[in-house]
Write an enzyme that holds these catalytic residues in place. Sequence first.
Site, PDB file in Angstrom:
ATOM      1  N   THR A  41      -6.976  18.162   0.300  1.00 23.33           N
ATOM      2  CA  THR A  41      -6.399  17.417  -0.822  1.00 23.33           C
ATOM      3  C   THR A  41      -7.305  17.558  -2.037  1.00 23.33           C
ATOM      4  O   THR A  41      -8.500  17.276  -1.965  1.00 23.33           O
ATOM      5  CB  THR A  41      -6.208  15.943  -0.461  1.00 23.33           C
ATOM      6  OG1 THR A  41      -5.214  15.843   0.564  1.00 23.33           O
ATOM      7  CG2 THR A  41      -5.745  15.139  -1.667  1.00 23.33           C
TER       8      THR A  41
ATOM      9  N   LYS B 127      -3.410  20.956  -1.179  1.00 23.25           N
ATOM     10  CA  LYS B 127      -2.452  19.911  -1.557  1.00 23.25           C
ATOM     11  C   LYS B 127      -2.882  19.232  -2.856  1.00 23.25           C
ATOM     12  O   LYS B 127      -4.053  18.927  -3.048  1.00 23.25           O
ATOM     13  CB  LYS B 127      -2.371  18.876  -0.431  1.00 23.25           C
ATOM     14  CG  LYS B 127      -1.396  17.731  -0.661  1.00 23.25           C
ATOM     15  CD  LYS B 127      -1.360  16.831   0.565  1.00 23.25           C
ATOM     16  CE  LYS B 127      -0.372  15.683   0.405  1.00 23.25           C
ATOM     17  NZ  LYS B 127      -0.841  14.689  -0.591  1.00 23.25           N
TER      18      LYS B 127
ATOM     19  N   TYR C 171       0.843  -1.210   0.000  1.00 22.77           N
ATOM     20  CA  TYR C 171       0.000   0.000   0.000  1.00 22.77           C
ATOM     21  C   TYR C 171       0.874   1.255   0.000  1.00 22.77           C
ATOM     22  O   TYR C 171       0.600   2.213  -0.725  1.00 22.77           O
ATOM     23  CB  TYR C 171      -0.905   0.004   1.233  1.00 22.77           C
ATOM     24  CG  TYR C 171      -1.638   1.307   1.457  1.00 22.77           C
ATOM     25  CD1 TYR C 171      -2.739   1.646   0.667  1.00 22.77           C
ATOM     26  CD2 TYR C 171      -1.224   2.211   2.438  1.00 22.77           C
ATOM     27  CE1 TYR C 171      -3.409   2.853   0.855  1.00 22.77           C
ATOM     28  CE2 TYR C 171      -1.893   3.416   2.628  1.00 22.77           C
ATOM     29  CZ  TYR C 171      -2.982   3.734   1.841  1.00 22.77           C
ATOM     30  OH  TYR C 171      -3.641   4.922   2.039  1.00 22.77           O
TER      31      TYR C 171
ATOM     32  N   HIS D 172       0.449  13.269  -5.345  1.00 22.72           N
ATOM     33  CA  HIS D 172      -0.052  12.213  -4.450  1.00 22.72           C
ATOM     34  C   HIS D 172       0.919  11.027  -4.396  1.00 22.72           C
ATOM     35  O   HIS D 172       0.515   9.866  -4.325  1.00 22.72           O
ATOM     36  CB  HIS D 172      -1.439  11.734  -4.897  1.00 22.72           C
ATOM     37  CG  HIS D 172      -2.351  11.390  -3.761  1.00 22.72           C
ATOM     38  ND1 HIS D 172      -3.281  12.263  -3.260  1.00 22.72           N
ATOM     39  CD2 HIS D 172      -2.470  10.265  -3.003  1.00 22.72           C
ATOM     40  CE1 HIS D 172      -3.950  11.689  -2.261  1.00 22.72           C
ATOM     41  NE2 HIS D 172      -3.466  10.479  -2.085  1.00 22.72           N
TER      42      HIS D 172
ATOM     43  N   TYR E 173     -10.294  15.020   2.956  1.00 17.42           N
ATOM     44  CA  TYR E 173     -10.802  14.567   1.661  1.00 17.42           C
ATOM     45  C   TYR E 173     -12.238  15.055   1.552  1.00 17.42           C
ATOM     46  O   TYR E 173     -13.016  14.924   2.505  1.00 17.42           O
ATOM     47  CB  TYR E 173     -10.775  13.043   1.545  1.00 17.42           C
ATOM     48  CG  TYR E 173      -9.416  12.462   1.274  1.00 17.42           C
ATOM     49  CD1 TYR E 173      -8.645  12.901   0.204  1.00 17.42           C
ATOM     50  CD2 TYR E 173      -8.907  11.451   2.079  1.00 17.42           C
ATOM     51  CE1 TYR E 173      -7.392  12.357  -0.046  1.00 17.42           C
ATOM     52  CE2 TYR E 173      -7.657  10.902   1.831  1.00 17.42           C
ATOM     53  CZ  TYR E 173      -6.907  11.358   0.764  1.00 17.42           C
ATOM     54  OH  TYR E 173      -5.671  10.826   0.519  1.00 17.42           O
TER      55      TYR E 173
ATOM     56  N   GLN F 207      -5.803  16.745   7.468  1.00 19.41           N
ATOM     57  CA  GLN F 207      -5.993  16.675   6.021  1.00 19.41           C
ATOM     58  C   GLN F 207      -7.417  16.220   5.718  1.00 19.41           C
ATOM     59  O   GLN F 207      -7.891  15.231   6.258  1.00 19.41           O
ATOM     60  CB  GLN F 207      -4.983  15.708   5.403  1.00 19.41           C
ATOM     61  CG  GLN F 207      -5.169  15.438   3.920  1.00 19.41           C
ATOM     62  CD  GLN F 207      -6.080  14.252   3.654  1.00 19.41           C
ATOM     63  OE1 GLN F 207      -6.181  13.332   4.457  1.00 19.41           O
ATOM     64  NE2 GLN F 207      -6.758  14.270   2.527  1.00 19.41           N
TER      65      GLN F 207
ATOM     66  N   SER G  85      -4.406  12.150   8.362  1.00 17.27           N
ATOM     67  CA  SER G  85      -5.251  11.881   7.207  1.00 17.27           C
ATOM     68  C   SER G  85      -6.700  11.638   7.613  1.00 17.27           C
ATOM     69  O   SER G  85      -6.975  11.062   8.672  1.00 17.27           O
ATOM     70  CB  SER G  85      -4.730  10.647   6.463  1.00 17.27           C
ATOM     71  OG  SER G  85      -5.647  10.222   5.468  1.00 17.27           O
TER      72      SER G  85
END
Length: 388
Positions: free
Chosen positions: A156, A252, A25, A276, A130, A128, A107
Site C-alpha cells: 500500500t 495499491k 470505522y 483508500h 504497510y 498487504q 491487512s
Amino acid sequence: MAVITNIEDLRRLYERRVPRMFYDYAESGSWTEQTFRENSSDFDKLRLRQRVAVDMTGRSTASQMIGQDVAMPVALAPVGLTGMQHADGEMKAARAAEKFGVPFTLSTMSINSIEDVAGFTSKPFWFQLYTMKDEDYVRRLIQRAKDAGCSALVITLDLQILGQRHKDLKNGLSAPPKLTPKTIANLATKWAWGMEMLSAKRRQFGNIVGHVDGISDASSLGAWTAEQFDPALDWGKVEKLMEQWGGKVILKGILDAEDAKMAAKLGADAIVVSNHGGRQLDGALSSIRMLPSIMDAVGDQIEVHLDSGIRSGQDVLKALALGAKGTYIGRAFVYGLGAMGQKGVTTALEVIHKELDTTMALCGETNVADLGRQNLLVPEDFEGRWQQ
C-alpha cells in the site's frame, strides 16, 4: 432471517449488530467524506448498453488475477480491524473467499495474524504490507508472509501519513474498545457481538503484538502504530521491498497516470487504482473516474485492478468494461461479516456474483473477458476537464 437481495441489506443488518465505533470505522472517509461518497456515486454516471437476441447460455465469470484462477474477478480487499467486526473476522472472511474461489488479502493491521489465517485456510492468500519505519519489523513481517505461503504481496502506497477520519477520533477507536461510559452504553445493545468476541482468538493486532519489543497493551500499541507509518517511502524503497519479497507484487493506491507509469517501470505484476476508499486524500477524484486515464497510460504494460466504491456486481462490470482486469471489495464484505460472520461474507459474494452474471447476460456478453467499452454509455465529461 431477512431476505438478502443486495449489499445494502447486509449494511443495515451490520449497523444493527456491530458496535458504533467499528461500524463508523468502516463506514466513513476522511475530512468532509466527499471522495468517500463519490467513489460510489460516480459509478451511477456510467450507463449500460442493453443487447438482445443473444445466446446467453454457457455464461462464465471465471477469470484470472495476476495469473491466479478466480471464480470472478473480485478479491477481498485488505481491511484493518476486520477481527473486531466479528470474532475471528479475518479467518472467517479468508475461509469464505477460499470456498468461493476468490482471493483474500490480509491487512498488516489485522486482528488475526498471518499465522492464524494460514492455519485456518488451505490455499495461499495475499498479504498487504504497510511500510513502517522499523525496517527490521518489516523484514520479519515479509518473511512471515513468505513462511505462511502467501502468494502475493500487496504494498500500500497511499498511507505514508494517516488521513484524519473525524468519527474515529470522536469514538476513541481502539482494539479492544476502551470502556468509557459511551462505549459501555453502546456495547450493552450489541450483546450478540460481545458474546462471540469473548471466545475470539485475538482482540488486538495479531501481526504486531508479540512481534515488537515493548508492545504489551492497547496504549503502547497505539503509540507505536501512530508514529510508525513511513513518510519517507519512495520508489527506491518500494523497489527494495519488491526485491525482499521476490514474488508477485501488487502496488495499491495508484490514482495518477504518472504514478502508474512508475509502478509499471518497476516491474510490478499489477496496480490497484485506489484512493483508500476515500479514507486518505479527501477531494481526490474517485477511482472509477481515474481508471480510463490510467488504462490509457499503462493498460498494455501492467495488469490494472480497481477498488474503492464497489457495492454491486454492476459496479464490478463497469470497472471491467473500462479495462480493469480485477476489482476489490472492502466494505461490501465487511457488511456481510459483521452481519452474519462467514455466512455473511459468502452472501455478499453470492449477491455480487449474481448481479455480475445477470447484468453481463443482459448486456449481450457471456464471458467477463469480452466486456469492454461496447457495453457502456460513458458521459462525454466523465473524466472531467481539469487544469493543473
